[in-house]
Scaffold this motif. Structure first.
Motif, PDB file in Angstrom:
ATOM      1  N   GLY A 125       0.817  -1.206   0.000  1.00  0.00           N
ATOM      2  CA  GLY A 125       0.000   0.000   0.000  1.00  0.00           C
ATOM      3  C   GLY A 125       0.849   1.253   0.000  1.00  0.00           C
ATOM      4  O   GLY A 125       2.019   1.241   0.392  1.00  0.00           O
ATOM      5  N   ASN A 126       0.236   2.334  -0.470  1.00  0.00           N
ATOM      6  CA  ASN A 126       0.930   3.618  -0.539  1.00  0.00           C
ATOM      7  C   ASN A 126      -0.107   4.727  -0.393  1.00  0.00           C
ATOM      8  O   ASN A 126      -1.195   4.664  -0.972  1.00  0.00           O
ATOM      9  CB  ASN A 126       1.666   3.753  -1.871  1.00  0.00           C
ATOM     10  N   THR A 127       0.240   5.755   0.393  1.00  0.00           N
ATOM     11  CA  THR A 127      -0.636   6.902   0.606  1.00  0.00           C
ATOM     12  C   THR A 127       0.091   8.166   0.183  1.00  0.00           C
ATOM     13  O   THR A 127       1.295   8.314   0.435  1.00  0.00           O
ATOM     14  CB  THR A 127      -1.053   7.006   2.081  1.00  0.00           C
TER      15      THR A 127
ATOM     16  N   GLU B  38       4.298  11.434   0.389  1.00  0.00           N
ATOM     17  CA  GLU B  38       3.782  10.065   0.274  1.00  0.00           C
ATOM     18  C   GLU B  38       4.519   9.154   1.239  1.00  0.00           C
ATOM     19  O   GLU B  38       5.658   9.423   1.643  1.00  0.00           O
ATOM     20  CB  GLU B  38       3.911   9.544  -1.157  1.00  0.00           C
ATOM     21  N   THR B  39       3.841   8.056   1.589  1.00  0.00           N
ATOM     22  CA  THR B  39       4.416   7.086   2.504  1.00  0.00           C
ATOM     23  C   THR B  39       3.781   5.730   2.258  1.00  0.00           C
ATOM     24  O   THR B  39       2.694   5.630   1.670  1.00  0.00           O
ATOM     25  CB  THR B  39       4.199   7.511   3.974  1.00  0.00           C
ATOM     26  N   ALA B  40       4.445   4.675   2.728  1.00  0.00           N
ATOM     27  CA  ALA B  40       3.951   3.310   2.549  1.00  0.00           C
ATOM     28  C   ALA B  40       2.968   2.950   3.659  1.00  0.00           C
ATOM     29  O   ALA B  40       2.984   3.527   4.752  1.00  0.00           O
ATOM     30  CB  ALA B  40       5.118   2.330   2.538  1.00  0.00           C
TER      31      ALA B  40
ATOM     32  N   ILE C 190      -8.666   1.063  11.020  1.00  0.00           N
ATOM     33  CA  ILE C 190      -8.228   2.424  10.721  1.00  0.00           C
ATOM     34  C   ILE C 190      -6.817   2.372  10.148  1.00  0.00           C
ATOM     35  O   ILE C 190      -5.911   1.762  10.734  1.00  0.00           O
ATOM     36  CB  ILE C 190      -8.251   3.311  11.978  1.00  0.00           C
ATOM     37  N   LEU C 191      -6.679   2.983   8.978  1.00  0.00           N
ATOM     38  CA  LEU C 191      -5.361   3.114   8.359  1.00  0.00           C
ATOM     39  C   LEU C 191      -4.796   4.478   8.743  1.00  0.00           C
ATOM     40  O   LEU C 191      -5.345   5.517   8.359  1.00  0.00           O
ATOM     41  CB  LEU C 191      -5.463   2.989   6.831  1.00  0.00           C
ATOM     42  N   PHE C 192      -3.703   4.452   9.481  1.00  0.00           N
ATOM     43  CA  PHE C 192      -3.065   5.710   9.881  1.00  0.00           C
ATOM     44  C   PHE C 192      -1.828   5.941   9.024  1.00  0.00           C
ATOM     45  O   PHE C 192      -1.015   5.034   8.824  1.00  0.00           O
ATOM     46  CB  PHE C 192      -2.661   5.675  11.362  1.00  0.00           C
ATOM     47  N   SER C 193      -1.715   7.168   8.531  1.00  0.00           N
ATOM     48  CA  SER C 193      -0.564   7.535   7.705  1.00  0.00           C
ATOM     49  C   SER C 193      -0.028   8.877   8.186  1.00  0.00           C
ATOM     50  O   SER C 193      -0.799   9.826   8.412  1.00  0.00           O
ATOM     51  CB  SER C 193      -0.959   7.635   6.222  1.00  0.00           C
ATOM     52  N   ASN C 194       1.289   8.939   8.304  1.00  0.00           N
ATOM     53  CA  ASN C 194       1.982  10.175   8.687  1.00  0.00           C
ATOM     54  C   ASN C 194       2.875  10.573   7.513  1.00  0.00           C
ATOM     55  O   ASN C 194       3.861   9.906   7.212  1.00  0.00           O
ATOM     56  CB  ASN C 194       2.809   9.949   9.948  1.00  0.00           C
ATOM     57  N   LEU C 195       2.490  11.649   6.850  1.00  0.00           N
ATOM     58  CA  LEU C 195       3.166  12.035   5.610  1.00  0.00           C
ATOM     59  C   LEU C 195       3.890  13.368   5.810  1.00  0.00           C
ATOM     60  O   LEU C 195       3.338  14.311   6.401  1.00  0.00           O
ATOM     61  CB  LEU C 195       2.166  12.171   4.458  1.00  0.00           C
TER      62      LEU C 195
ATOM     63  N   THR D 202      -6.039  16.470  -1.972  1.00  0.00           N
ATOM     64  CA  THR D 202      -6.577  15.169  -2.394  1.00  0.00           C
ATOM     65  C   THR D 202      -5.743  14.078  -1.752  1.00  0.00           C
ATOM     66  O   THR D 202      -4.502  14.117  -1.821  1.00  0.00           O
ATOM     67  CB  THR D 202      -6.545  15.007  -3.924  1.00  0.00           C
ATOM     68  N   LEU D 203      -6.441  13.120  -1.133  1.00  0.00           N
ATOM     69  CA  LEU D 203      -5.768  11.964  -0.541  1.00  0.00           C
ATOM     70  C   LEU D 203      -5.878  10.796  -1.509  1.00  0.00           C
ATOM     71  O   LEU D 203      -6.979  10.405  -1.914  1.00  0.00           O
ATOM     72  CB  LEU D 203      -6.395  11.606   0.803  1.00  0.00           C
ATOM     73  N   GLN D 204      -4.734  10.246  -1.877  1.00  0.00           N
ATOM     74  CA  GLN D 204      -4.686   9.115  -2.819  1.00  0.00           C
ATOM     75  C   GLN D 204      -4.066   7.910  -2.128  1.00  0.00           C
ATOM     76  O   GLN D 204      -3.014   8.018  -1.494  1.00  0.00           O
ATOM     77  CB  GLN D 204      -3.861   9.504  -4.048  1.00  0.00           C
TER      78      GLN D 204
END
Length: 284
Positions: A170-172, A183-185, A198-203, A231-233
């Motif tokens: 996965g990638n955000t 972006e981050t994995a 819950i998918l947590f991402s710190n970019l 936009t969040l991708q």
């Protein structure tokens, strides 16, 4: 006088007319050979002893409307019988056409039933994604880039009854005006059937990110007005698993027009303008 007649006969012969005396002589000979009348009694015809002379004339009880049934009786048609229509003969071409049509219908129905069974057995429901929160602790717009940090929480729901979802890759990414800022994995995990996570991402903006001056000018204007739109991708490679089957799929999730409100100070953090979760779109 006889001398003059001889001269006349010679002249007629010379001129092409035959002599009348010769014509009369021939006529007398033909009359002697072919008599003008015949006597039936005078003609004797020889017949065998068993020959029976036919009777002359019609019998007294003769009926011209009666037809005896002799050897031709087999051809007699009784029109008083009930009419029976002729049976239609089987047409080989029509039979072959009906056979092919029936086979095609059976094949189509079989394919539909097979597809339905496959869908019932292996049909899967894609997971649902919602953007729960987005915080921007810091954001600074420079002359070459937008430097910031985004902390994102996205809910993921598995609605399948008998299928688990395993996230392999996965990638955000955070996008501004089609430009990727950070972006981050995404770490792998497993989501059980009919459950949520819950998918947590710190970019954070990576070094070497440069933007066009026009894009930077638009971002500065929106920041001064207090609201920036991002936009969040999310790119995910997932696998549906059960005791009997396994299916892989790649998903592209987009959370569009995410509005983040900032304070008036340059160091003020930003938060979502809406407290309710934002629906995200899925493309395969």
């Amino acid at each position: 006088m006889d001398f003059s007649k001889n001269i006349e006969n010679q002249q007629k012969t010379v001129m092409g007319y035959p002599s009348m005396a010769r014509h009369n002589e021939i006529s007398h000979k033909q009359a002697a050979i072919f008599p003008s009348t015949y006597d039936n009694n005078s003609i004797n015809v020889l017949h065998p002893p068993s020959y029976i002379m036919p009777a002359q004339g019609y019998p007294s009880n003769y009926n011209p409307n009666s037809y005896p049934l002799g050897a031709d009786a087999a051809y007699y048609v009784n029109y008083s019988q009930k009419y029976t229509p002729l049976q239609e003969e089987n047409n080989s071409r029509a039979s072959f056409g009906r056979y092919m049509t029936s086979m095609m219908l059976i094949l189509i129905i079989g394919m539909i039933m097979f597809s339905l069974v496959i869908w019932l057995l292996f049909g899967t429901e894609k997971p649902e994604f919602h953007l729960v929160s987005m915080e921007v602790p810091s954001l600074m717009i420079t002359s070459t880039s937008i430097l910031g940090n985004w902390q994102v929480n996205v809910s993921m729901k598995n609605s399948n009854k008998d299928l688990d979802i395993k996230l392999n890759t996965g990638n955000t990414a955070i996008i501004y005006k089609t430009n990727v800022l950070a972006e981050t994995a995404v770490d792998p995990f497993k989501l059980a059937s009919q459950s949520s996570a819950i998918l947590f991402s710190n970019l954070t903006t990576s070094a070497g990110t440069f933007l066009d001056k026009g894009i930077l000018a638009e971002a500065t204007g929106e920041r001064n007005n207090g609201v920036l739109k991002f936009t969040l991708q999310i790119y995910l490679g997932i696998q549906y698993t059960s005791n009997t089957e396994s299916k892989t799929e790649r998903l592209r999730i987009y959370c569009n027009d995410v509005k983040v409100q900032f304070g008036h100070g340059p160091q003020d953090k930003g938060e979502l303008t809406k407290a309710d979760p934002i629906d995200c779109l899925i493309n395969t």
